[in-house]
Design a protein around this motif. Structure first.
Motif, PDB file in Angstrom:
ATOM      1  N   SER A 280      19.249  45.265  42.755  1.00 26.17           N
ATOM      2  CA  SER A 280      19.668  46.020  41.574  1.00 26.17           C
ATOM      3  C   SER A 280      20.562  45.142  40.727  1.00 26.17           C
ATOM      4  O   SER A 280      20.959  44.045  41.136  1.00 26.17           O
ATOM      5  CB  SER A 280      20.391  47.309  41.975  1.00 26.17           C
ATOM      6  OG  SER A 280      21.595  47.033  42.665  1.00 26.17           O
ATOM      7  N   ALA A 281      20.863  45.620  39.536  1.00 32.34           N
ATOM      8  CA  ALA A 281      21.655  44.820  38.602  1.00 32.34           C
ATOM      9  C   ALA A 281      22.467  45.719  37.691  1.00 32.34           C
ATOM     10  O   ALA A 281      22.078  46.849  37.398  1.00 32.34           O
ATOM     11  CB  ALA A 281      20.745  43.917  37.769  1.00 32.34           C
ATOM     12  N   VAL A 282      23.585  45.192  37.238  1.00 33.33           N
ATOM     13  CA  VAL A 282      24.322  45.747  36.095  1.00 33.33           C
ATOM     14  C   VAL A 282      24.350  44.654  35.045  1.00 33.33           C
ATOM     15  O   VAL A 282      24.813  43.540  35.308  1.00 33.33           O
ATOM     16  CB  VAL A 282      25.753  46.163  36.471  1.00 33.33           C
ATOM     17  CG1 VAL A 282      26.473  46.715  35.238  1.00 33.33           C
ATOM     18  CG2 VAL A 282      25.754  47.193  37.595  1.00 33.33           C
ATOM     19  N   THR A 283      23.806  44.972  33.885  1.00 31.92           N
ATOM     20  CA  THR A 283      23.788  44.031  32.765  1.00 31.92           C
ATOM     21  C   THR A 283      24.539  44.673  31.612  1.00 31.92           C
ATOM     22  O   THR A 283      24.341  45.851  31.316  1.00 31.92           O
ATOM     23  CB  THR A 283      22.351  43.707  32.339  1.00 31.92           C
ATOM     24  OG1 THR A 283      21.670  43.086  33.432  1.00 31.92           O
ATOM     25  CG2 THR A 283      22.318  42.780  31.136  1.00 31.92           C
ATOM     26  N   GLY A 284      25.405  43.900  30.945  1.00 34.73           N
ATOM     27  CA  GLY A 284      26.140  44.492  29.841  1.00 34.73           C
ATOM     28  C   GLY A 284      26.929  43.495  29.034  1.00 34.73           C
ATOM     29  O   GLY A 284      26.836  42.273  29.236  1.00 34.73           O
ATOM     30  N   LYS A 285      27.676  44.032  28.087  1.00 31.33           N
ATOM     31  CA  LYS A 285      28.470  43.208  27.188  1.00 31.33           C
ATOM     32  C   LYS A 285      29.393  42.305  27.994  1.00 31.33           C
ATOM     33  O   LYS A 285      30.091  42.753  28.906  1.00 31.33           O
ATOM     34  CB  LYS A 285      29.268  44.097  26.239  1.00 31.33           C
ATOM     35  CG  LYS A 285      28.389  44.845  25.237  1.00 31.33           C
ATOM     36  CD  LYS A 285      29.209  45.705  24.297  1.00 31.33           C
ATOM     37  CE  LYS A 285      28.303  46.375  23.249  1.00 31.33           C
ATOM     38  NZ  LYS A 285      29.058  47.271  22.347  1.00 31.33           N
ATOM     39  N   ALA A 286      29.405  41.033  27.615  1.00 35.43           N
ATOM     40  CA  ALA A 286      30.114  40.029  28.403  1.00 35.43           C
ATOM     41  C   ALA A 286      31.585  40.368  28.593  1.00 35.43           C
ATOM     42  O   ALA A 286      32.133  40.229  29.700  1.00 35.43           O
ATOM     43  CB  ALA A 286      29.958  38.659  27.742  1.00 35.43           C
ATOM     44  N   GLU A 287      32.246  40.850  27.529  1.00 37.88           N
ATOM     45  CA  GLU A 287      33.684  41.107  27.634  1.00 37.88           C
ATOM     46  C   GLU A 287      33.981  42.284  28.554  1.00 37.88           C
ATOM     47  O   GLU A 287      35.035  42.341  29.197  1.00 37.88           O
ATOM     48  CB  GLU A 287      34.298  41.351  26.247  1.00 37.88           C
ATOM     49  CG  GLU A 287      33.865  42.626  25.543  1.00 37.88           C
ATOM     50  CD  GLU A 287      32.583  42.476  24.726  1.00 37.88           C
ATOM     51  OE1 GLU A 287      32.332  43.351  23.860  1.00 37.88           O
ATOM     52  OE2 GLU A 287      31.834  41.501  24.950  1.00 37.88           O
ATOM     53  N   ILE A 288      33.038  43.230  28.659  1.00 38.48           N
ATOM     54  CA  ILE A 288      33.215  44.356  29.582  1.00 38.48           C
ATOM     55  C   ILE A 288      32.914  43.908  31.010  1.00 38.48           C
ATOM     56  O   ILE A 288      33.657  44.216  31.950  1.00 38.48           O
ATOM     57  CB  ILE A 288      32.318  45.537  29.165  1.00 38.48           C
ATOM     58  CG1 ILE A 288      32.706  46.033  27.776  1.00 38.48           C
ATOM     59  CG2 ILE A 288      32.400  46.668  30.194  1.00 38.48           C
ATOM     60  CD1 ILE A 288      31.826  47.152  27.241  1.00 38.48           C
ATOM     61  N   MET A 289      31.820  43.166  31.184  1.00 37.61           N
ATOM     62  CA  MET A 289      31.430  42.689  32.507  1.00 37.61           C
ATOM     63  C   MET A 289      32.507  41.792  33.125  1.00 37.61           C
ATOM     64  O   MET A 289      32.652  41.729  34.348  1.00 37.61           O
ATOM     65  CB  MET A 289      30.108  41.934  32.425  1.00 37.61           C
ATOM     66  CG  MET A 289      28.906  42.794  32.090  1.00 37.61           C
ATOM     67  SD  MET A 289      28.488  44.000  33.381  1.00 37.61           S
ATOM     68  CE  MET A 289      28.046  42.926  34.741  1.00 37.61           C
ATOM     69  N   ASP A 290      33.267  41.094  32.299  1.00 40.46           N
ATOM     70  CA  ASP A 290      34.291  40.178  32.796  1.00 40.46           C
ATOM     71  C   ASP A 290      35.608  40.867  33.139  1.00 40.46           C
ATOM     72  O   ASP A 290      36.561  40.212  33.566  1.00 40.46           O
ATOM     73  CB  ASP A 290      34.563  39.067  31.768  1.00 40.46           C
ATOM     74  CG  ASP A 290      33.632  37.869  31.943  1.00 40.46           C
ATOM     75  OD1 ASP A 290      33.090  37.701  33.053  1.00 40.46           O
ATOM     76  OD2 ASP A 290      33.439  37.117  30.979  1.00 40.46           O
ATOM     77  N   ALA A 291      35.686  42.190  32.982  1.00 43.35           N
ATOM     78  CA  ALA A 291      36.959  42.886  33.213  1.00 43.35           C
ATOM     79  C   ALA A 291      37.443  42.814  34.661  1.00 43.35           C
ATOM     80  O   ALA A 291      38.621  42.542  34.904  1.00 43.35           O
ATOM     81  CB  ALA A 291      36.848  44.341  32.757  1.00 43.35           C
ATOM     82  N   PRO A 292      36.596  43.047  35.679  1.00 40.35           N
ATOM     83  CA  PRO A 292      37.096  42.997  37.057  1.00 40.35           C
ATOM     84  C   PRO A 292      37.548  41.587  37.450  1.00 40.35           C
ATOM     85  O   PRO A 292      36.961  40.585  37.022  1.00 40.35           O
ATOM     86  CB  PRO A 292      35.887  43.440  37.897  1.00 40.35           C
ATOM     87  CG  PRO A 292      35.045  44.243  36.954  1.00 40.35           C
ATOM     88  CD  PRO A 292      35.212  43.559  35.631  1.00 40.35           C
ATOM     89  N   ALA A 293      38.554  41.509  38.287  1.00 40.24           N
ATOM     90  CA  ALA A 293      39.059  40.223  38.771  1.00 40.24           C
ATOM     91  C   ALA A 293      38.076  39.609  39.766  1.00 40.24           C
ATOM     92  O   ALA A 293      37.270  40.325  40.365  1.00 40.24           O
ATOM     93  CB  ALA A 293      40.417  40.422  39.436  1.00 40.24           C
ATOM     94  N   PRO A 294      38.123  38.290  39.959  1.00 43.55           N
ATOM     95  CA  PRO A 294      37.255  37.650  40.954  1.00 43.55           C
ATOM     96  C   PRO A 294      37.391  38.316  42.324  1.00 43.55           C
ATOM     97  O   PRO A 294      38.510  38.577  42.793  1.00 43.55           O
ATOM     98  CB  PRO A 294      37.766  36.211  40.979  1.00 43.55           C
ATOM     99  CG  PRO A 294      38.331  35.988  39.612  1.00 43.55           C
ATOM    100  CD  PRO A 294      38.946  37.305  39.235  1.00 43.55           C
ATOM    101  N   GLY A 295      36.245  38.615  42.934  1.00 37.54           N
ATOM    102  CA  GLY A 295      36.233  39.319  44.204  1.00 37.54           C
ATOM    103  C   GLY A 295      36.086  40.819  44.064  1.00 37.54           C
ATOM    104  O   GLY A 295      35.795  41.517  45.043  1.00 37.54           O
ATOM    105  N   GLY A 296      36.247  41.339  42.850  1.00 36.02           N
ATOM    106  CA  GLY A 296      36.126  42.779  42.629  1.00 36.02           C
ATOM    107  C   GLY A 296      34.696  43.276  42.649  1.00 36.02           C
ATOM    108  O   GLY A 296      34.440  44.460  42.853  1.00 36.02           O
ATOM    109  N   LEU A 297      33.753  42.372  42.420  1.00 38.04           N
ATOM    110  CA  LEU A 297      32.334  42.724  42.427  1.00 38.04           C
ATOM    111  C   LEU A 297      31.621  41.900  43.500  1.00 38.04           C
ATOM    112  O   LEU A 297      32.088  40.811  43.855  1.00 38.04           O
ATOM    113  CB  LEU A 297      31.685  42.447  41.064  1.00 38.04           C
ATOM    114  CG  LEU A 297      32.320  43.123  39.850  1.00 38.04           C
ATOM    115  CD1 LEU A 297      31.595  42.682  38.577  1.00 38.04           C
ATOM    116  CD2 LEU A 297      32.288  44.640  39.986  1.00 38.04           C
ATOM    117  N   GLY A 298      30.496  42.399  43.970  1.00 35.37           N
ATOM    118  CA  GLY A 298      29.703  41.639  44.928  1.00 35.37           C
ATOM    119  C   GLY A 298      29.236  42.492  46.080  1.00 35.37           C
ATOM    120  O   GLY A 298      29.116  43.712  45.975  1.00 35.37           O
ATOM    121  N   GLY A 299      28.961  41.856  47.196  1.00 36.30           N
ATOM    122  CA  GLY A 299      28.431  42.519  48.377  1.00 36.30           C
ATOM    123  C   GLY A 299      27.729  41.483  49.236  1.00 36.30           C
ATOM    124  O   GLY A 299      27.156  40.518  48.720  1.00 36.30           O
TER     125      GLY A 299
END
Length: 428
Positions: A280-299
């Motif tokens: 699956s994927a989340v695709t979106g505006k770069a400035e919104i996608m960059d909001a979470p800190a490193p490590g906040g997204l993934g799996g």
């Protein structure tokens, strides 16, 4: 007494797996090819369920199989967050380019649709520093706890699982049967009585509701939602998990609203993205996608390399075989068959959908109540004749058609004949 192999497997299933995993079929798959499936006893079925909209490119497409095999010979897993690989980046680049909107985009990959929804909400909350989320009645967004909280259907998805996370709200879905003025009034009341707009992080909607009954959103409602979100700084999330990858006659359903200049801030994508391999994927505006800190997204499994290889092949198939356009043509043929049966089958109350995302709604004749029993009859008659169909809708009175866009015309014609016979038999 000697039991058939399917009966033996059903007994083992009942003993080994919980009843909460609901299963429609009483037969077990042995193999499948494009739009056809054979069970362990050799019986053939035409598959109009597609693993719930996962097999838009058909079972076992040679190019998809070859892509998976090629990756399998290299490596199956490193965890992208530990040792990354180029194919992840390349797929993100493709999704950034293919999704609607010319703005700068970024993509994060996950494993399931529910994961995509959960992470889209995390991203929206991180970007806005707000907590509230608005979804719609009849929506389906997944079975994990937050995703099922967004889902607008109690049975069977929410029964016994509460309490649910706070600050999730539902409004009427603005389809053809719900006036937009009613939806505006409901949201206005929500903003006065429950949560002010400045505390809402996101509004999430399906361009065509899947589990809700293949209800198509009004074009004007999409424009209004975009304006509402812009006015209040709310992130607009389009859930394209079921509508994506050619099902509505475009690669993504939001392309139908492109002439209005409307694009979402974030999109969630899954199901037919990787042809049966979890991705699956989340695709979106770069400035919104960059909001979470490193490590906040993934799996751990997010962006599995085998699934990514399949997705690259499927993107090529969608383009080279013009599958969205082919799906739209087949959807028109299906609608013609269903509309042609209205006189013989007075229970047919509505035929609707976009492209190949077609559904038929059954009500009691003469404008009566939703007819879930008749829906079950048609589904059972079709299955007895070898055609797999799925029901949906808040009132369980809708049949949806999720055939592979690659289905051969003779097999599609055979399915149409079975559908006609099943409707006649159920109405008799």
């Amino acid at each position: 007494m000697n039991h058939s192999l399917n009966e033996q497997l059903m007994a083992r299933k009942a003993a080994a797996t919980p009843r909460g995993v609901g299963v429609m079929g009483t037969f077990f798959a042995e193999r499948a090819d494009n739009a056809e499936l054979w069970d362990v006893e050799g019986r053939r079925f035409i598959d109009f369920a597609g693993g719930i909209a996962v097999m838009n490119s058909g079972h076992g497409h040679p190019k998809v199989v070859a892509a998976i095999e090629a990756q399998l010979a290299k490596f199956t897993h490193t965890c992208y967050q530990v040792v990354p690989y180029e194919s992840y980046i390349a797929l993100a680049e493709k999704l950034n380019a293919l999704t609607p909107g010319a703005h700068a985009k970024k993509t994060a990959l996950f494993s399931t649709g529910a994961e995509a929804i959960e992470n889209a909400i995390k991203i929206a909350r991180s970007h806005t520093r707000r907590s509230g989320v608005i979804a719609f009645s009849g929506a389906f967004h997944g079975r994990s706890l937050f995703a099922v909280s967004l889902t607008g259907k109690v049975a069977p998805y929410k029964l016994g699982f509460g309490p649910f996370p706070p600050e999730i709200y539902h409004a009427p879905y603005p389809d053809a049967h719900t006036p937009l003025a009613e939806v505006k009034k409901a949201l206005g009341h929500l903003f006065k009585a429950d949560i002010e707009p400045s505390r809402v992080a996101a509004i999430v909607f399906e361009p065509v509701q899947g589990e809700g009954g293949f209800n198509v959103i009004q074009a004007e409602a999409v424009r209004w939602l975009r304006q509402l979100c812009d006015e209040h700084g709310i992130v607009l999330i389009a859930d394209e998990i079921q509508t994506g990858f050619g099902r509505t006659g475009r690669l993504f359903a939001m392309e139908h609203f492109g002439a209005m200049g409307v694009t979402p801030d974030l999109m969630t994508i899954a199901k037919s993205l990787a042809g049966g391999v979890p991705l699956s994927a989340v695709t979106g505006k770069a400035e919104i996608m960059d909001a979470p800190a490193p490590g906040g997204l993934g799996g751990t499994y997010a962006g599995n390399p085998l699934a990514i290889a399949a997705a690259h092949a499927i993107i090529d198939l969608m383009r080279d075989e013009r599958l969205p356009e082919r799906g739209a043509a087949l959807g028109d043929q299906l609608k013609a068959v269903l509309d042609g049966m209205r006189r013989e089958v007075p229970q047919i109350a509505d035929v609707r959908g976009l492209g190949a995302m077609v559904a038929v709604q059954f009500d009691q004749p003469g404008g009566g109540a939703p007819d879930a029993e008749f829906t079950k009859k048609v589904q059972a008659e079709a299955l007895r004749r070898g055609l797999i169909l799925l029901s949906c809708g808040v009132d369980a009175n809708v049949l949806r058609f999720l055939f592979p866009l690659t289905i051969q015309q003779p097999v599609f014609d055979e399915a149409m004949a079975i559908l006609r016979d099943s409707l006649k038999a159920a109405a008799a």
